[in-house]
Design an enzyme around this catalytic site. Structure first.
Site, PDB file in Angstrom:
ATOM      1  N   ASP A  19     -40.386 -41.064  42.677  1.00  0.00           N
ATOM      2  CA  ASP A  19     -38.837 -40.860  43.219  1.00  0.00           C
ATOM      3  C   ASP A  19     -39.162 -40.167  44.922  1.00  0.00           C
ATOM      4  O   ASP A  19     -38.375 -40.265  45.513  1.00  0.00           O
ATOM      5  CB  ASP A  19     -38.347 -40.127  42.237  1.00  0.00           C
ATOM      6  N   GLN A  30     -34.101 -39.720  35.462  1.00  0.00           N
ATOM      7  CA  GLN A  30     -32.978 -40.745  36.095  1.00  0.00           C
ATOM      8  C   GLN A  30     -32.266 -39.345  36.902  1.00  0.00           C
ATOM      9  O   GLN A  30     -31.734 -38.586  35.512  1.00  0.00           O
ATOM     10  CB  GLN A  30     -32.207 -42.094  34.855  1.00  0.00           C
ATOM     11  N   LYS A  66     -35.605 -50.771  35.379  1.00  0.00           N
ATOM     12  CA  LYS A  66     -36.918 -50.186  35.802  1.00  0.00           C
ATOM     13  C   LYS A  66     -37.873 -50.577  34.765  1.00  0.00           C
ATOM     14  O   LYS A  66     -39.224 -50.313  35.107  1.00  0.00           O
ATOM     15  CB  LYS A  66     -36.430 -48.607  35.764  1.00  0.00           C
TER      16      LYS A  66
HETATM   17  N1  GUN Z   1     -30.553 -42.067  40.384  1.00  0.00           N
HETATM   18  C1  GUN Z   1     -30.080 -42.959  41.029  1.00  0.00           C
HETATM   19  N2  GUN Z   1     -31.016 -43.039  42.475  1.00  0.00           N
HETATM   20  C2  GUN Z   1     -32.053 -42.525  41.709  1.00  0.00           C
HETATM   21  C3  GUN Z   1     -33.430 -42.768  41.854  1.00  0.00           C
HETATM   22  O1  GUN Z   1     -33.407 -43.663  43.096  1.00  0.00           O
HETATM   23  N3  GUN Z   1     -34.475 -42.138  41.235  1.00  0.00           N
HETATM   24  C4  GUN Z   1     -33.910 -41.364  39.960  1.00  0.00           C
HETATM   25  N4  GUN Z   1     -35.377 -41.567  39.563  1.00  0.00           N
HETATM   26  N5  GUN Z   1     -32.491 -41.048  39.843  1.00  0.00           N
HETATM   27  C5  GUN Z   1     -31.711 -41.899  40.345  1.00  0.00           C
END
Ligand code: GUN
Length: 290
Positions: A118, A95, A51
């Site tokens: 998110d 995350q 990311k």
């Molecule tokens: N863990 C798995 N998928 C995601 C996501 O799309 N965002 C975040 N913050 N954590 C994740």
């Protein structure tokens, strides 16, 4: 059988996103994304790294905060609050999952909803449920909707079965597929670990969204001939033959199911790249709304 190329479709989304970002940059606004990782889960670390890298590739202001597993709730809250105040940051992502001593719901509520790229904050979850387009929609389900659209798979009037009821994928996916309009209007069933006779339920589906997080959990028994399959799973399985010692497999037994379905996403190269592309798009949206 159509193999839905998530990497190619993600590249298209990123190209659109880059154009929008460049317009902002031309006006002196550089989209800013902060990704926060607590602990050292190897998969989470890899996601956070990609990311951060993708954001930097697009010319964003990218902030990566890697905090030790011993980080306290108060320390993490302080990091979020600092990012809320930081005008150079338009999007904040913590995350998931954090270590078990962290109260994740409280952390999510602490993120400024206008920076919640998110789409996990209750305000954004509520907006999605209420068809209010001013919120943020979670990246993975948004990516799945875009994959279906790009692959030319009709959702209107068709039966969609989602396997998995998580806040990150299953629940928002159900809301998106049942929305009125393009990409929606499906008849949606959400199945999960307590569903009885799962195979009988999923065999009814024109569209199966697999988001369980168990390697090769769905096989030929579960998929009817001619169905479309979106595999959200990214599972690490031991593989001594691979240099890393593992390989990635989906929630669907691809080789078996590919022979009977009309369309399927591979793992890797399906939903994964779309999640990141949608995150970049949401970050630009956050910066545009400034
Ligand atoms: N863990 C798995 N998928 C995601 C996501 O799309 N965002 C975040 N913050 N954590 C994740």
């Amino acid at each position: 059988m159509q193999r839905i190329d998530g990497a190619a479709i993600a590249a298209k989304v990123l190209e659109e996103t880059k154009k929008r970002a460049d317009i902002l940059i031309g006006r002196g606004i550089r989209p800013g994304l902060a990704v926060v990782l607590v602990g050292d889960d190897p998969a989470s670390r890899a996601y956070v790294r990609s990311k951060d890298k993708k954001a930097a590739d697009l010319g964003f202001h990218s902030v990566k905060k890697e905090l030790p597993a011993s980080t306290t709730q108060a320390e993490l809250l302080a990091v979020v609050e600092e990012l809320n105040r930081d005008a150079s940051v338009h999007g904040i992502l913590v995350q998931s999952p954090p270590p078990p001593h962290i109260n994740e719901a409280e952390i999510v509520r602490a993120i400024d909803p206008r920076k919640d790229v998110d789409g996990f904050h209750p305000e954004n979850v509520g907006k999605l449920a209420m068809d209010d387009p001013t919120g943020f929609v979670p990246c993975t389900p948004m990516g799945c909707i875009r994959l279906l659209a790009e692959a030319g798979i009709e959702t209107s009037g068709r039966k969609a079965v989602i396997v998995g009821r998580s806040m990150i994928v299953g629940k928002p996916m159900a809301l998106l597929l049942m929305r009125k309009g393009p990409g929606g209007d499906a008849t949606v069933t959400v199945a999960h670990s307590r569903t009885k006779n799962l195979a009988a339920v999923t065999r009814e589906a024109d569209i199966v969204i697999a988001a369980i997080g168990r390697p090769h959990f769905l096989g030929t028994d579960h998929i009817r001939e001619g169905a479309a399959v979106i595999d959200v799973g990214i599972n690490r399985v031991d593989d001594p033959a691979s240099p890393k010692g593992y390989r990635l497999v989906g929630d669907v037994d691809y080789d078996a199911v590919a022979e009977r379905c009309a369309a399927i996403t591979p793992v890797p190269g399906g939903v994964g790249p779309m999640t990141i592309a949608m995150l970049m798009s949401n970050t630009v949206t956050a910066a545009e709304r400034l």
